[in-house]
Design a protein around this motif. Structure first.
Motif, PDB file in Angstrom:
ATOM      1  N   VAL A   1      78.913 118.907  -6.131  1.00  0.00           N
ATOM      2  CA  VAL A   1      80.120 118.434  -6.792  1.00  0.00           C
ATOM      3  C   VAL A   1      79.987 116.930  -7.018  1.00  0.00           C
ATOM      4  N   ASN A   2      80.005 116.510  -8.277  1.00  0.00           N
ATOM      5  CA  ASN A   2      79.940 115.085  -8.595  1.00  0.00           C
ATOM      6  C   ASN A   2      81.347 114.503  -8.543  1.00  0.00           C
ATOM      7  N   VAL A   3      81.610 113.740  -7.506  1.00  0.00           N
ATOM      8  CA  VAL A   3      82.949 113.213  -7.258  1.00  0.00           C
ATOM      9  C   VAL A   3      83.216 111.988  -8.140  1.00  0.00           C
ATOM     10  N   THR A   4      84.418 111.918  -8.695  1.00  0.00           N
ATOM     11  CA  THR A   4      84.875 110.744  -9.438  1.00  0.00           C
ATOM     12  C   THR A   4      86.285 110.408  -8.958  1.00  0.00           C
TER      13      THR A   4
ATOM     14  N   ALA B   1      77.121 128.687   1.847  1.00  0.00           N
ATOM     15  CA  ALA B   1      76.169 127.819   1.141  1.00  0.00           C
ATOM     16  C   ALA B   1      76.320 126.375   1.618  1.00  0.00           C
ATOM     17  N   VAL B   2      75.466 125.508   1.075  1.00  0.00           N
ATOM     18  CA  VAL B   2      75.527 124.080   1.362  1.00  0.00           C
ATOM     19  C   VAL B   2      76.383 123.419   0.280  1.00  0.00           C
ATOM     20  N   LEU B   3      77.343 122.612   0.697  1.00  0.00           N
ATOM     21  CA  LEU B   3      78.200 121.885  -0.238  1.00  0.00           C
ATOM     22  C   LEU B   3      77.785 120.420  -0.253  1.00  0.00           C
ATOM     23  N   LEU B   4      77.448 119.906  -1.445  1.00  0.00           N
ATOM     24  CA  LEU B   4      77.052 118.507  -1.596  1.00  0.00           C
ATOM     25  C   LEU B   4      78.132 117.749  -2.351  1.00  0.00           C
ATOM     26  N   LEU B   5      78.754 116.781  -1.688  1.00  0.00           N
ATOM     27  CA  LEU B   5      79.734 115.904  -2.320  1.00  0.00           C
ATOM     28  C   LEU B   5      78.985 114.651  -2.769  1.00  0.00           C
ATOM     29  N   ASP B   6      78.569 114.647  -4.007  1.00  0.00           N
ATOM     30  CA  ASP B   6      77.717 113.576  -4.517  1.00  0.00           C
ATOM     31  C   ASP B   6      78.564 112.372  -4.939  1.00  0.00           C
ATOM     32  N   GLU B   7      78.150 111.174  -4.526  1.00  0.00           N
ATOM     33  CA  GLU B   7      78.888 109.924  -4.809  1.00  0.00           C
ATOM     34  C   GLU B   7      80.324 110.033  -4.297  1.00  0.00           C
ATOM     35  N   VAL B   8      80.447 110.457  -3.035  1.00  0.00           N
ATOM     36  CA  VAL B   8      81.768 110.732  -2.472  1.00  0.00           C
ATOM     37  C   VAL B   8      82.636 109.476  -2.395  1.00  0.00           C
ATOM     38  N   ASP B   9      82.017 108.295  -2.336  1.00  0.00           N
ATOM     39  CA  ASP B   9      82.804 107.060  -2.220  1.00  0.00           C
ATOM     40  C   ASP B   9      83.453 106.641  -3.541  1.00  0.00           C
ATOM     41  N   LEU B  10      83.240 107.428  -4.605  1.00  0.00           N
ATOM     42  CA  LEU B  10      83.931 107.173  -5.867  1.00  0.00           C
ATOM     43  C   LEU B  10      85.279 107.896  -5.942  1.00  0.00           C
ATOM     44  N   GLY B  11      85.550 108.743  -4.946  1.00  0.00           N
ATOM     45  CA  GLY B  11      86.752 109.557  -4.975  1.00  0.00           C
ATOM     46  C   GLY B  11      87.989 108.816  -4.487  1.00  0.00           C
ATOM     47  N   SER B  12      89.153 109.437  -4.684  1.00  0.00           N
ATOM     48  CA  SER B  12      90.432 108.866  -4.272  1.00  0.00           C
ATOM     49  C   SER B  12      90.909 109.554  -2.998  1.00  0.00           C
ATOM     50  N   ASN B  13      92.154 109.259  -2.606  1.00  0.00           N
ATOM     51  CA  ASN B  13      92.711 109.898  -1.410  1.00  0.00           C
ATOM     52  C   ASN B  13      92.997 111.386  -1.636  1.00  0.00           C
ATOM     53  N   LYS B  14      92.787 111.871  -2.861  1.00  0.00           N
ATOM     54  CA  LYS B  14      92.953 113.300  -3.130  1.00  0.00           C
ATOM     55  C   LYS B  14      91.873 114.131  -2.441  1.00  0.00           C
ATOM     56  N   LEU B  15      90.801 113.464  -1.991  1.00  0.00           N
ATOM     57  CA  LEU B  15      89.752 114.170  -1.256  1.00  0.00           C
ATOM     58  C   LEU B  15      90.215 114.581   0.134  1.00  0.00           C
TER      59      LEU B  15
ATOM     60  N   GLY C   1      83.755 100.646  -8.739  1.00  0.00           N
ATOM     61  CA  GLY C   1      84.400 101.956  -8.751  1.00  0.00           C
ATOM     62  C   GLY C   1      84.390 102.634  -7.402  1.00  0.00           C
ATOM     63  N   THR C   2      83.539 102.163  -6.476  1.00  0.00           N
ATOM     64  CA  THR C   2      83.542 102.766  -5.143  1.00  0.00           C
ATOM     65  C   THR C   2      84.817 102.359  -4.409  1.00  0.00           C
ATOM     66  N   GLN C   3      85.307 103.278  -3.592  1.00  0.00           N
ATOM     67  CA  GLN C   3      86.583 103.080  -2.915  1.00  0.00           C
ATOM     68  C   GLN C   3      86.395 102.844  -1.416  1.00  0.00           C
ATOM     69  N   ILE C   4      87.413 102.261  -0.806  1.00  0.00           N
ATOM     70  CA  ILE C   4      87.466 102.208   0.657  1.00  0.00           C
ATOM     71  C   ILE C   4      88.006 103.559   1.110  1.00  0.00           C
ATOM     72  N   MET C   5      87.160 104.325   1.781  1.00  0.00           N
ATOM     73  CA  MET C   5      87.516 105.697   2.142  1.00  0.00           C
ATOM     74  C   MET C   5      88.397 105.734   3.386  1.00  0.00           C
ATOM     75  N   ASN C   6      89.187 106.788   3.486  1.00  0.00           N
ATOM     76  CA  ASN C   6      90.057 106.986   4.626  1.00  0.00           C
ATOM     77  C   ASN C   6      89.227 107.124   5.903  1.00  0.00           C
ATOM     78  N   GLU C   7      89.603 106.368   6.934  1.00  0.00           N
ATOM     79  CA  GLU C   7      88.834 106.370   8.181  1.00  0.00           C
ATOM     80  C   GLU C   7      88.826 107.743   8.842  1.00  0.00           C
TER      81      GLU C   7
END
Length: 397
Positions: free
Chosen positions: A164-167, A201-215, A262-268
């Protein structure tokens, strides 16, 4: 599409291609419902699948009577009565669940014959091979093979991978699934996370730091627990082998230098759910030379001298970048781009110039000048900064 309840208790989804196959069979054999294997012009995999009760024990005879009567009825035209359209839509409409990816379709990455394992390849392979749920966060600079490493581990183990290519726009519907309109009915389409959970299966969250708090909808999934699909009320438990890997150019704290805009500060709390973090570095000089030579070998010709000089050139630039002496870095991916350009154009400098033209003029001029010196065999003392001493003066080729 509609679902048919079979004698073994399973639902059979009558998709368009399945309905077409059954209709052709009905036209060819109007009075038959049981068929021998050699009577089929072609046989879809679902006909002989153990999931459905169509095949006998030897898989030589197939009873399709539960489907042929339905296929015959489905193609009977029916009149659509004219009615006034109400301005008030119903609160609840008919809902059915569909899966775009069939259960018998395996999403296994293709194995690259020229791939050279390095970095955390063995560690990732050991984790995925164990089939233990163990979320991993893989971070590192761009173009150093983070995503490719995970893909090739899955390819070598023949494990299914849902990438999954995260945006910033990625939300719960994209990940878990959402409603869509099919043939006038509101239909729930499962997302890649649910599909990966069901299939182990294996789930790959690609570029996960581009996502919002919706993750944050992934919290229970990152704990290895089940997930409640709120729109259908179904509770989905992950099958054995399901695990999650995420890749990012940062460690979830944003990009201070602005290189990865575009990279975000992710939730701790989300970051804390990843068991380990792997720092992926660029490959060693020896490994990187092997990567370029294998890339060249795809066309049969290996320019070993060019490959060696490219790696030495990139290594000096990276060392200078780490010291803050230059604003850009030559990635392994960019070296592969140069090699591929060289395979087409047959001109070293042209290939390099075209592949570094994305840099600003000052950086572009500096890296091109450095390569010309390496190509000419100049003894490099202060390669990118003539005004100051460099700890890389004694660089060995």
């Amino acid at each position: 599409s509609k679902s048919i309840l079979l004698s073994n208790g399973r639902n059979f989804r009558m998709s368009a291609d399945r309905e077409e196959f059954l209709q052709e069979l009905k036209e060819k054999f109007p009075n038959k419902t049981v068929f021998a294997k050699d009577e089929f012009d072609y046989m879809p995999r679902w006909v002989q699948s153990r999931r459905y009760p169509f095949a006998d024990a030897t898989k030589s005879t197939f009873d399709l009577s539960p489907l042929l009567s339905v296929a015959n009825k489905t193609n009977t035209p029916r009149a659509i009565p004219t009615q006034n359209v109400s301005n008030n839509m119903p609160v609840a409409a008919q809902t059915e669940s569909i899966n775009i990816i069939e259960d018998n379709v395996k999403i296994v990455p293709e194995k690259m014959v020229n791939y050279v394992p390095f970095g955390h390849f063995k560690d990732v392979k050991q984790i995925i091979k164990s089939k233990i749920f163990f979320p991993v966060f893989v971070t590192g600079l761009s173009g150093n093979g983070k995503t490719l490493m995970i893909e090739q581990v899955c390819a070598s183990l023949k494990r299914e991978l849902f990438r999954v290519n995260v945006t910033i726009e990625t939300d719960e519907d994209d990940l878990m699934g959402g409603h869509t309109l099919v043939n006038g009915n509101i239909t729930f389409r499962e997302g890649p996370v649910i599909k990966a959970m069901r299939k182990g299966a294996v789930l790959l969250l690609d570029e996960v730091d581009l996502g919002s708090n919706k993750l944050m909808c992934l919290q229970s999934v990152l704990e290895g627990k089940g997930y409640l699909i709120k729109k259908t009320g179904e509770w989905v438990q992950p099958a054995e082998g399901f695990t999650i890997l995420a890749t990012a150019n940062t460690k979830g704290q944003g990009s201070e230098d602005g290189k990865f805009i575009g990279t975000q500060i992710m939730n701790e709390a989300m970051l804390e759910r990843f068991a380990i973090t792997m720092q992926q570095e660029y490959p060693s000089i020896a490994i990187e030379k092997s990567i370029l030579k294998k890339e060249m070998a795809l066309t049969g010709d290996i320019d070993e001298e060019f490959a060696n000089k490219l790696v030495d050139w990139a290594d000096i630039i990276r060392k200078t970048y780490y010291e803050g002496g230059i604003d850009d870095v030559i990635t392994t991916r960019r070296l592969v781009h140069i090699v591929n350009a060289f395979r087409m154009f047959g001109d070293r400098m042209k290939s390099i110039e075209m592949c570094v033209s994305r840099f600003d003029e000052e950086t572009r001029t500096a890296v091109l000048d450095l390569y010309t010196k390496i190509d000419a065999g100049v003894n490099l003392e202060n390669p990118l900064d003539d005004s100051s001493d460099s700890e890389y003066n004694e660089y060995d080729e």
